[in-house]
Each structure stands twice: as C-alpha cells, then as structure tokens.
Enzyme design. Structure first.
Site, mmCIF file in Angstrom:
data_model
loop_
_atom_site.group_PDB
_atom_site.id
_atom_site.type_symbol
_atom_site.label_atom_id
_atom_site.label_comp_id
_atom_site.label_asym_id
_atom_site.label_seq_id
_atom_site.Cartn_x
_atom_site.Cartn_y
_atom_site.Cartn_z
ATOM 1 N N HIS A 30 0.825 -1.226 0.000
ATOM 2 C CA HIS A 30 0.000 0.000 0.000
ATOM 3 C C HIS A 30 0.856 1.272 0.000
ATOM 4 O O HIS A 30 0.422 2.317 0.464
ATOM 5 C CB HIS A 30 -0.994 -0.003 1.165
ATOM 6 C CG HIS A 30 -2.089 -1.013 0.967
ATOM 7 N ND1 HIS A 30 -3.219 -0.765 0.229
ATOM 8 C CD2 HIS A 30 -2.178 -2.309 1.364
ATOM 9 C CE1 HIS A 30 -3.983 -1.848 0.195
ATOM 10 N NE2 HIS A 30 -3.373 -2.817 0.879
ATOM 11 N N ALA A 117 -5.681 -14.549 -5.256
ATOM 12 C CA ALA A 117 -4.660 -14.971 -4.292
ATOM 13 C C ALA A 117 -3.705 -13.837 -3.949
ATOM 14 O O ALA A 117 -2.751 -14.027 -3.200
ATOM 15 C CB ALA A 117 -3.891 -16.166 -4.842
ATOM 16 N N GLY A 118 -3.932 -12.661 -4.507
ATOM 17 C CA GLY A 118 -3.033 -11.530 -4.254
ATOM 18 C C GLY A 118 -1.742 -11.658 -5.043
ATOM 19 O O GLY A 118 -0.719 -11.093 -4.686
ATOM 20 N N LEU A 119 -1.785 -12.408 -6.149
ATOM 21 C CA LEU A 119 -0.582 -12.604 -6.967
ATOM 22 C C LEU A 119 -0.692 -11.879 -8.308
ATOM 23 O O LEU A 119 0.070 -12.131 -9.234
ATOM 24 C CB LEU A 119 -0.342 -14.101 -7.205
ATOM 25 C CG LEU A 119 -0.147 -14.931 -5.936
ATOM 26 C CD1 LEU A 119 -0.031 -16.412 -6.268
ATOM 27 C CD2 LEU A 119 1.099 -14.485 -5.185
ATOM 28 N N SER A 121 -3.070 -11.711 -10.792
ATOM 29 C CA SER A 121 -3.480 -12.363 -12.038
ATOM 30 C C SER A 121 -4.009 -11.321 -13.017
ATOM 31 O O SER A 121 -3.815 -11.433 -14.224
ATOM 32 C CB SER A 121 -4.547 -13.419 -11.754
ATOM 33 O OG SER A 121 -5.624 -12.845 -11.063
ATOM 34 N N SER A 122 -4.650 -10.280 -12.494
ATOM 35 C CA SER A 122 -5.224 -9.291 -13.410
ATOM 36 C C SER A 122 -4.128 -8.511 -14.132
ATOM 37 O O SER A 122 -4.188 -8.336 -15.351
ATOM 38 C CB SER A 122 -6.187 -8.355 -12.681
ATOM 39 O OG SER A 122 -5.575 -7.805 -11.549
ATOM 40 N N GLU A 154 -6.922 -1.174 -15.519
ATOM 41 C CA GLU A 154 -7.455 -1.688 -14.242
ATOM 42 C C GLU A 154 -8.330 -0.622 -13.560
ATOM 43 O O GLU A 154 -9.367 -0.918 -12.991
ATOM 44 C CB GLU A 154 -6.281 -2.097 -13.343
ATOM 45 C CG GLU A 154 -6.652 -2.606 -11.976
ATOM 46 C CD GLU A 154 -7.007 -4.090 -11.948
ATOM 47 O OE1 GLU A 154 -6.476 -4.854 -12.762
ATOM 48 O OE2 GLU A 154 -7.822 -4.464 -11.087
ATOM 49 N N ASP A 166 2.008 -3.801 -9.500
ATOM 50 C CA ASP A 166 1.757 -5.116 -10.102
ATOM 51 C C ASP A 166 2.131 -5.128 -11.579
ATOM 52 O O ASP A 166 2.800 -6.049 -12.063
ATOM 53 C CB ASP A 166 0.276 -5.504 -9.965
ATOM 54 C CG ASP A 166 -0.187 -5.449 -8.521
ATOM 55 O OD1 ASP A 166 0.670 -5.381 -7.624
ATOM 56 O OD2 ASP A 166 -1.408 -5.471 -8.298
HETATM 57 C C1 GLA Z 1 -2.852 -4.371 -5.024
HETATM 58 C C2 GLA Z 1 -2.646 -3.233 -6.011
HETATM 59 C C3 GLA Z 1 -1.216 -2.700 -5.951
HETATM 60 C C4 GLA Z 1 -0.812 -2.386 -4.509
HETATM 61 C C5 GLA Z 1 -1.177 -3.539 -3.575
HETATM 62 C C6 GLA Z 1 -0.944 -3.187 -2.139
HETATM 63 O O1 GLA Z 1 -2.088 -5.479 -5.404
HETATM 64 O O2 GLA Z 1 -2.941 -3.658 -7.317
HETATM 65 O O3 GLA Z 1 -1.087 -1.565 -6.776
HETATM 66 O O4 GLA Z 1 -1.382 -1.175 -4.079
HETATM 67 O O5 GLA Z 1 -2.513 -3.952 -3.721
HETATM 68 O O6 GLA Z 1 0.402 -2.979 -1.906
#
Ligand code: GLA
Length: 384
Positions: A30, A117-119, A121-122, A154, A166
C-alpha cells in the site's frame, strides 16, 4: 498448445503469443499509490494470450478457463461489472484513447496465476494483452507505457484504483531478482533475491472478501486526506512519500487517518531497511521487518483478515520461519513466508491440517520461483 486452441476456436493461426507473470511482493504494501517504495518480484505463473488480426472491427475473445466466447466491436467497447472481458477490453480502450491504431482482432486468454490470491493475475493478463496488441499492430509502446496503460485499464474497467506495482513487476521482472521500485520516479534497482538456505512459500487462505476493491479505494482516499491535512501547513508535501512521523503528529488530527498514514510512512522505511538486510544476507533481519509490516497492515491499515492473521501467528515463533506477512491488497489471498529449506513439508502438513480444522477451508501453497517479465513465446522476444 494455446496456439492450437486458438486455431480450433478462430479457424486461423495466431500471429503473436505472449506471457506476462504474476508477482510476489517481499515488502512495501500500500505504498505504491502513495508514491513510495515497493519490492516485488515476478513469479513463474503467467497470464497467457495469443492474438491475430481481423479484417473487420470485431474484437473476438475466448477465455480458456471459462470456456466462453465474447464478441464486441471496437466502437462498442465497455466495462461489464465483474466480467473477465474487462482485463482485455480495458487495455484495448486505453490504446484507442491514446490514439494507437488498432483494428479488430481475435484473442485467446489463459493463465495459471491463481485468481484472488493476491498474486496479480489481473496485471498479468493486462500486460500480456497490452504487449500482444503492441506486437500485433506494431505500436512500438515502451515498457513503461505498457505498465502504465495496463494500470489505467485496471482503473477504468475493473474499477480498482491500483498503484503501479503489479503491472510494473509483471513487465520489468527479472529472474532471481526483486525490483526496488520508486513509485514516484519509476526508477528501479534489481536486487538479487537469493535467500541462501531458505525458500519463499506462499500460503493461500482461499479467502476472497468481496469488500476488497471498495476498501482499497477507501484507503487511497484516506491517504489523500492525510496529505491534504499536512499540505495545509507544509506546501511542498505532495504525497505520503514526503511525510514524516513528526508531521503526522502535528497536523493529522483524525485518529483513523493518522494510523493509515503512519503505516505508510513506516512501511516505506521498512522497504529501504529490507533491501539493506537482503544485501547483507541477513535473512532474519529481513524476516523481522516482514512481521512488522504484517502487524501494521493488520492493526493500523486494517486490510488483513482473520485467516491471514491466523497464518502469520501460526509461524511467528517457529524458528524455521524467518518472516511472514500478508501480501497484496488484503482481505484474503496469500501470506508470503520465508522458510528454511529441509523442513518445509513438515511445517506445511501441520499448518494445512490445523488451518482446515479451525477455518473449515483448504490451505493451498506455492513455492515461489522468480521469473522474467512480459515476453513473446514466439518470434522476437525482447520488449524494448
Ligand atoms: C494491489 C494493487 C497494488 C498495490 C497492492 C498493495 O495489489 O494492485 O497496486 O497497491 O494492492 O500494496
């Protein structure tokens, strides 16, 4: 193989095939949309697309994982809430808005980055699409612009006001390295990600909270609000990147805004320290910073959830685990763990059993291997 499927579905050959990776983030959560610092690395799980030109204005899409076809015309591109097409059409829309000349095309999309999964994918799909269209229509888009166009896609179609981390990691990733990225200048340093005797293990809570994108956009606003409060007194503060704890103490009176901003200011410092620890080969020092990052995300930024906290607490005092924290936007997804080689399987089997018993959900895990950024699988492979 994707090319064969392409052939079956569209009855013609694909001319360009591209992959773009998902990412992990060692530390710096963040901070990207606050013009701060992040430390992501691309991983060997990818978004994968193949494309060919058409002679008309139709965009014809096929998603392997959904076994679904979708058609629209270039003139009628629009977001559809919650639909997979957003990650592709959002990119096409950005290209058109920037006056890149694209015509109709066929596109097949697939991928093995676990969704939710917070990886990222998008981002992996967006960057793969952007580079594939760049190659197909010979648009000569720079690497930086591929990342930025994908980020804007996005924002506008799925509607998440994400930072640049990302997409940047997906495009610029390099095997065996993390990228220390300055999200203001977009200057970056490739930091060797070699954790002698340890592995990076991702533990997936298999939780995806639906409030994630709303809360994400709300956190962004709270950070802007903190900057506004400080800027009323210190004119050259443009983002939380420029803020110190003493400025927060003096000028941010709202307790919720205060703790959000304080987390970001401290997380930026942790990124610098983490890079120092990595360069010095001090893995326990790096791990300690990761635990502190998690604590801040849980208590000050409040983007964690019960399952993520449980997983971090379950390994916190384990001597074979150097560090762990939630990763990505939050409210679900994975924790990132640095675990000593040799005993990983034993730990995983105990964790899985307990997690399943307590949460009533499966725990999945991945050994994170780093990878190179966006590239073609066919023909010229360098992204200039
Ligand atoms: C998501 C967002 C990123 C980043 C993280 C938190 O993955 O796409 O831009 O802000 O959350 O670090």
């Amino acid at each position: 193989m994707l090319k064969d499927q392409f052939n079956r579905i569209f009855g013609t050959n694909a001319s360009v095939e591209v992959v773009s990776p998902g990412r992990i983030n060692v530390i710096g959560e963040h901070t990207d949309y606050n013009e701060g610092f992040v430390l992501p690395a691309a991983i060997d799980k990818h978004g994968h697309v193949a494309v060919s030109k058409r002679n008309d204005d139709i965009i014809s899409l096929f998603a392997v994982e959904f076994n679904e076809k979708f058609e629209t015309s270039i003139q009628e591109i629009r977001p559809i809430e919650g639909k997979w097409t957003n990650y592709i059409l959002g990119v096409a829309d950005q290209l058109i808005k920037r006056n890149y000349k694209i015509g109709g095309f066929n596109l097949i999309v697939s991928g093995d980055v676990p969704v939710g999964a917070g990886l990222s994918s998008s981002a992996a799909i967006e960057c793969a699409v952007c580079y594939a269209l760049d190659q197909l229509f010979e648009l000569k888009i720079s690497k930086f612009d591929i990342a930025k166009i994908s980020q804007l896609a996005e924002h506008t179609f799925p509607g998440v006001q994400c930072g640049i981390m990302d997409q940047f990691a997906s495009v610029f990733g390099r095997k065996d390295h993390a990228l220390k990225l300055d999200c203001r200048s977009l200057q970056y340093e490739e930091v060797p990600l070699i954790l002698e005797g340890y592995h990076i293990v991702l533990l997936n809570t298999n939780v995806k909270h639906s409030l994630a994108s709303t809360a994400y956009n709300e956190r962004r606003q709270q950070c802007s609000e903190g900057v506004r409060m400080i800027r009323a007194h210190v004119r050259d503060v443009l983002s939380l990147r420029d803020v110190t704890v003493s400025m927060l103490d003096k000028f941010v009176t709202d307790p919720v805004i205060y703790k959000r901003c304080r987390f970001v200011v401290e997380e930026n410092e942790r990124v610098h320290k983490a890079v120092e620890q990595m360069k010095a080969g001090n893995i326990s020092g790096l791990g300690e910073l990761m635990f502190r990052s998690h604590d801040g995300l849980q208590k000050e930024y409040e983007v964690s959830c019960h399952e993520l906290d449980w997983l971090v607490d379950a390994v916190r005092d384990n001597p074979i685990v150097a560090g762990a924290r939630m990763m990505g936007g939050g409210f679900g997804g994975c924790t990132i763990n640095i675990i000593r080689e040799g005993k990983i399987d034993d730990l995983l089997s105990i964790l899985s059993e307990n997690y399943e018993r307590v949460m009533g959900k499966k725990l999945t895990h991945y050994l994170a291997e780093t990878a190179d950024g966006t590239h073609r699988l066919d023909g010229p492979s360098t992204l200039s």
